[in-house]
Design an enzyme around this catalytic site. Sequence first.
Site, PDB file in Angstrom:
ATOM      1  N   ASP A  29      64.485 -13.970 -26.356  1.00 21.62           N
ATOM      2  CA  ASP A  29      64.461 -14.079 -24.897  1.00 21.62           C
ATOM      3  C   ASP A  29      63.851 -12.797 -24.351  1.00 21.62           C
ATOM      4  OD1 ASP A  29      65.087 -13.990 -22.133  1.00 21.62           O
ATOM      5  OD2 ASP A  29      66.763 -15.363 -22.427  1.00 21.62           O
ATOM      6  N   GLU A  68      67.417 -10.853 -27.793  1.00 20.30           N
ATOM      7  CA  GLU A  68      66.721 -10.471 -26.569  1.00 20.30           C
ATOM      8  C   GLU A  68      65.804  -9.293 -26.853  1.00 20.30           C
ATOM      9  OE1 GLU A  68      68.894 -10.215 -22.827  1.00 20.30           O
ATOM     10  OE2 GLU A  68      70.608 -11.184 -23.780  1.00 20.30           O
ATOM     11  N   LYS A 105      61.687 -11.594 -13.095  1.00 18.38           N
ATOM     12  CA  LYS A 105      61.952 -10.152 -13.222  1.00 18.38           C
ATOM     13  C   LYS A 105      60.680  -9.392 -12.888  1.00 18.38           C
ATOM     14  CE  LYS A 105      65.832 -11.671 -15.183  1.00 18.38           C
ATOM     15  NZ  LYS A 105      66.182 -13.108 -15.250  1.00 18.38           N
ATOM     16  N   ASN A 165      65.899  -7.121 -10.086  1.00 17.88           N
ATOM     17  CA  ASN A 165      65.157  -7.066 -11.349  1.00 17.88           C
ATOM     18  C   ASN A 165      63.643  -7.077 -11.124  1.00 17.88           C
ATOM     19  OD1 ASN A 165      67.486  -7.109 -13.010  1.00 17.88           O
ATOM     20  ND2 ASN A 165      67.657  -9.319 -12.734  1.00 17.88           N
ATOM     21  N   SER A 196      70.193  -7.449 -21.377  1.00 14.35           N
ATOM     22  CA  SER A 196      70.228  -7.419 -19.914  1.00 14.35           C
ATOM     23  C   SER A 196      71.329  -6.561 -19.313  1.00 14.35           C
ATOM     24  CB  SER A 196      70.362  -8.846 -19.370  1.00 14.35           C
ATOM     25  OG  SER A 196      71.540  -9.463 -19.861  1.00 14.35           O
ATOM     26  N   HIS A 220      63.592  -9.473 -19.851  1.00 13.17           N
ATOM     27  CA  HIS A 220      63.547  -8.113 -19.296  1.00 13.17           C
ATOM     28  C   HIS A 220      62.503  -7.229 -19.967  1.00 13.17           C
ATOM     29  CE1 HIS A 220      67.135  -8.708 -16.809  1.00 13.17           C
ATOM     30  NE2 HIS A 220      67.573  -9.452 -17.811  1.00 13.17           N
ATOM     31  N   HIS A 241      72.323 -13.416 -23.910  1.00 13.04           N
ATOM     32  CA  HIS A 241      72.543 -13.919 -22.555  1.00 13.04           C
ATOM     33  C   HIS A 241      73.339 -15.227 -22.559  1.00 13.04           C
ATOM     34  CE1 HIS A 241      71.390 -15.588 -18.567  1.00 13.04           C
ATOM     35  NE2 HIS A 241      71.427 -14.316 -18.223  1.00 13.04           N
TER      36      HIS A 241
END
Length: 374
Positions: free
Chosen positions: A191, A161, A224, A39, A165, A194, A125
């Site tokens: 979140d 998110e 990441k 990542n 992910s 990413h 997640h």
Amino acid sequence: MASISAKLQQALAAREHSGLRRSLRQSELSQRSSDFSLNDYLGLSQHPMVRAAFRQAANEYGVGGCASPLLSGWQAPQAYLSKQLAEWLERDRALLFSSGFACNQGVLRALGGHYSVIHADRLIHASCYGSHKLKRFPHQAFDSLTERVAASDQAQLVLLESRYSMDGDELDWRQLGALKRKASQLDVWVDDAHGIGVSGDDGRSICGQLSQAEVDFCTVTFGKALGSNGAALLCEEVVADYLVNYCRDFIYSTAISPAQAAAVSAAIELVRSAEGRVLRQRLQDNIGYYQQLCQQHGIATPAAATSPIQWVPVGCPQITVKITERLAQQNMRVQAIRPPTVPEHTSRLRITISAIHDAEAIRDLVEALRAVID
């Protein structure tokens, strides 16, 4: 162990039979150019400036956090990183944690009791699971979420998110902003593991799109695009003060090390610099090149055209694992993603594209994929 060892073996055997058993594999640094499971989207974990910042802080402060933040684990590099994050992302405070998982679990335990219900996107997640108040809604289904929120005027929380992910799709932040503006009883937690460093203006991701009034909590992870370890929760002043007093994971965990904090600060400076813009563009060019080659060779690419998280659907977990093993024989590292990480019957090859990959490595990967899938 005698009392439970038989049950443990039975559980492992069941995982083995269904093709879902996991095991550790050592990664070789020499194979990073053909490793499509990392990542490290911008390649900053190996950047000379980030490594130099880590070494300098380690020489001055040592390599460990050595104490919790409330004892003597809060030193100049951690304080600077916290302030740097809050200013960059235009939030009141940034609390540092040892990992994104620890941040999400700990803060949800500390705050969850203050909400009547916690809504969560179906693909959120695993670090957000655990509360008995958690109610999942269909992925990105804001109409469904709006109906659920409107059913009660009590305090509610939604977990989302910025970029999911496993599927790689981005949060529909416009719909989120519209919902937040008309639902005063709803707090929003995103979140941003990413997204940070990769998406949006100056790499600011969701915090560059929506204000603190629209996203009440934001988890930013350092493992990441920022190329290090640890995480932070961005939040209002009163929330940060509450967590310093009531979040057990913050109070009783050893602080991230000064060297880690210094490395993350250096990574943030790079993300914000002209070099950061070049790296983000190189990443997008690599993603586009990967998708172009896949389309030419008839390989499915369900993920968004701008996402570093790409995937190839397979379905059967056993076949997915066999494909990754065949790729590994050609020095190509691709991750097999299977339930329970993804829903049943959606096992896949997860391919992460990075700015450090070159055209040759991407061509080799696609040609290898075509050969093993055929």
